[in-house]
Scaffold this active site. Structure first.
Site, mmCIF file in Angstrom:
data_model
loop_
_atom_site.group_PDB
_atom_site.id
_atom_site.type_symbol
_atom_site.label_atom_id
_atom_site.label_comp_id
_atom_site.label_asym_id
_atom_site.label_seq_id
_atom_site.Cartn_x
_atom_site.Cartn_y
_atom_site.Cartn_z
ATOM 1 N N HIS A 92 -2.130 0.659 8.903
ATOM 2 C CA HIS A 92 -0.972 1.197 9.783
ATOM 3 C C HIS A 92 0.120 0.058 9.586
ATOM 4 C CE1 HIS A 92 -1.764 -2.110 12.813
ATOM 5 N NE2 HIS A 92 -2.978 -1.635 12.932
ATOM 6 N N ASP A 94 2.610 -0.530 11.675
ATOM 7 C CA ASP A 94 3.332 -1.101 12.755
ATOM 8 C C ASP A 94 2.574 -2.502 13.336
ATOM 9 O OD1 ASP A 94 1.106 0.484 13.583
ATOM 10 O OD2 ASP A 94 1.543 0.681 15.689
ATOM 11 N N ASP A 123 -3.385 -8.352 11.302
ATOM 12 C CA ASP A 123 -3.551 -6.765 12.046
ATOM 13 C C ASP A 123 -2.194 -5.961 11.736
ATOM 14 O OD1 ASP A 123 -4.261 -4.599 12.925
ATOM 15 O OD2 ASP A 123 -3.897 -5.259 15.232
ATOM 16 N N GLU A 157 -0.329 3.208 14.982
ATOM 17 C CA GLU A 157 -1.765 3.017 15.378
ATOM 18 C C GLU A 157 -1.662 2.337 16.794
ATOM 19 O OE1 GLU A 157 -5.390 1.145 15.878
ATOM 20 O OE2 GLU A 157 -3.673 0.206 15.631
ATOM 21 N N GLU A 158 -0.760 1.282 16.819
ATOM 22 C CA GLU A 158 -1.038 0.553 18.029
ATOM 23 C C GLU A 158 -0.648 1.175 19.258
ATOM 24 O OE1 GLU A 158 -2.309 -2.275 18.199
ATOM 25 O OE2 GLU A 158 -1.982 -3.271 16.014
HETATM 26 ZN ZN LIG Z 1 -4.921 -2.898 13.487
#
Ligand SMILES: [Zn+2]
Length: 430
Positions: A92, A94, A123, A157-158
């Protein structure tokens, strides 16, 4: 051990650092979903140089998609020389909001003592960079291979992944006829393989009352008191029951190896006034109170039973309070998923971890869900894991970082996995 491939990764240490820094320096906070097009174009230009074919996909109509904040995704595919299986790396693009407490520039990508700092380093832009370097190194030392490599950078994704992996899965990008192995380089530590996640059920409960003057509450009916009774019943019967439910799923941290429920929010009565408002509240009996619950459930549990437990709480309260009226509304559901340890992608990455780190991997399951849910449910592809560098505990925190050595090690693991899956005749590389 294909020494040439390992050496090729080592030689790309500076390139890996620079790539990670470049990605971190494109701020892609979500919400609202900043600079998705910019980062997708950056990835497209990078991967074109290694012969990838690029598809830019905007998730038109997905939650959050607008002309101001378009939900862009990039899918890059590099065909091999003969037919074979496709290995897909999905990351991802984002990152979450910055928050307070930073001592470094959150979008600076500073390299300090072998660690790169910034929002999204861990992340998961570090994982994305490691997968790109792994693919580039593999292509540089492997003149012929079968099948295909895909790398995707996906939105949102977040915030649930609906404008990202879910959208792509709906369009067939993760169908088993196109993709056979999926690795999601989320920060689960370089020696761990994440097989799946627990289930999620979000719901909003509303209790109803009757508005009246606060000086004569007996003329109304207080919805907040009704909600208080709901909370009391949850404490009495529900939370102890959830704590008793243990799972065989190897969830980390250990505390999540059971059913859990969080009360995300609760609100009743007069709306909160804007900051700066200096007046007093008005005296009213609240006629509505809303609670949002976040129930995380186990592979041994059934979604119908999970819902029934909450209905049972509400029915118990109703039997004790004659005026009790409520509504319940589902907000989101995600079923638990766990890839079998014997699945080819698990076996391959486990073997590669052994080669690179000299130890067996630890198998884990995530307490919260991530994009695997869409690949599994919409894509119908179960040969999927999360594997990538970084320490999960640092995700979403101030001074988030990723260690360069960890990225290098997991890039080696990813490159060896590519070699294993795409070179069936086992070409000797050393
Ligand atoms: Zn993640």
């Amino acid at each position: 051990m294909p020494d040439k491939l390992i050496a090729e990764i080592e030689n790309r240490r500076d390139a890996l650092i620079a790539l990670t820094q470049d990605l971190v320096r494109i701020p892609t906070q979500n919400p609202p979903g900043d600079n998705y097009l910019e980062i997708c174009e950056y990835l497209a230009n990078r991967l074109k140089k290694s012969g990838f074919q690029i598809e830019m996909v905007r998730a038109h109509g997905a939650p959050g998609d607008s002309d101001t904040y378009p939900r862009w995704n990039v899918v890059a595919r590099r065909e091999g020389n003969s037919l074979g299986e496709c290995v897909h790396f999905n990351s991802h693009i984002d990152v979450v909001e910055v928050g307070r407490g930073w001592t470094t520039d959150p979008f600076g990508g500073a390299l300090i003592d072998g660690k790169i700092y910034g929002r999204g380093t861990c992340d998961m832009k570090g994982g994305l960079a490691a997968s790109i370097i792994a693919a580039e190194a593999f292509l540089a030392v492997t003149p012929t291979f079968s099948g295909a490599i895909e790398i995707s950078g996906t939105a949102d994704e977040e915030s649930g992944g609906f404008g990202g992996v879910a959208y792509l899965a709906e369009k067939g990008f993760f169908s088993p006829s196109r993709v056979q192995h999926v690795i999601i380089p989320e920060p689960l530590n370089k020696d761990q393989i994440c097989l799946g996640h627990r289930g999620v059920w979000w719901a909003e409960i509303e209790t109803h009352g009757e508005i009246a003057h606060g000086s004569m509450p007996f003329l109304g009916d207080c919805a907040v008191r009704h909600m208080g009774a709901v909370m009391h019943e949850m404490e009495r019967s529900l939370f102890p029951a959830l704590a008793q439910k243990r799972t065989e799923m190897p969830v980390v941290p250990e505390g999540a190896r059971q059913s859990t429920m969080n009360i995300n929010s609760i609100h009743g009565g007069e709306p909160v006034q804007p900051e700066g408002y200096t007046g007093l509240p008005s005296p009213c009996v609240p006629d509505s109170c809303k609670m949002v619950i976040d129930r995380r459930f186990l592979i041994e549990e059934n979604i119908d039973d999970v819902q029934q437990e909450i209905h049972q709480v509400l029915q118990t309260v109703q039997s004790q309070r004659p005026d009790f009226r409520y509504d319940i509304r589902e907000i989101q559901r995600v079923l638990p998923t766990m890839t079998d340890k014997s699945a080819p992608v698990v076996q391959t990455v486990a073997q590669a971890i052994g080669q690179v780190l000299g130890r067996d991997p630890r198998y884990v399951v995530s307490p919260g869900s991530f994009d695997q849910k869409h690949i599994d449910r919409i894509g119908q592809l179960s040969n999927c894991i999360a594997y990538g560098p970084g320490i999960l505990d640092l995700a979403h925190k101030p001074d988030e970082y990723v260690a360069v050595d960890d990225m290098i090690d997991s890039a080696k693991v990813m490159a060896l996995a590519l070699h294993q899956l795409l070179c069936p005749t086992a070409q000797t590389l050393d």
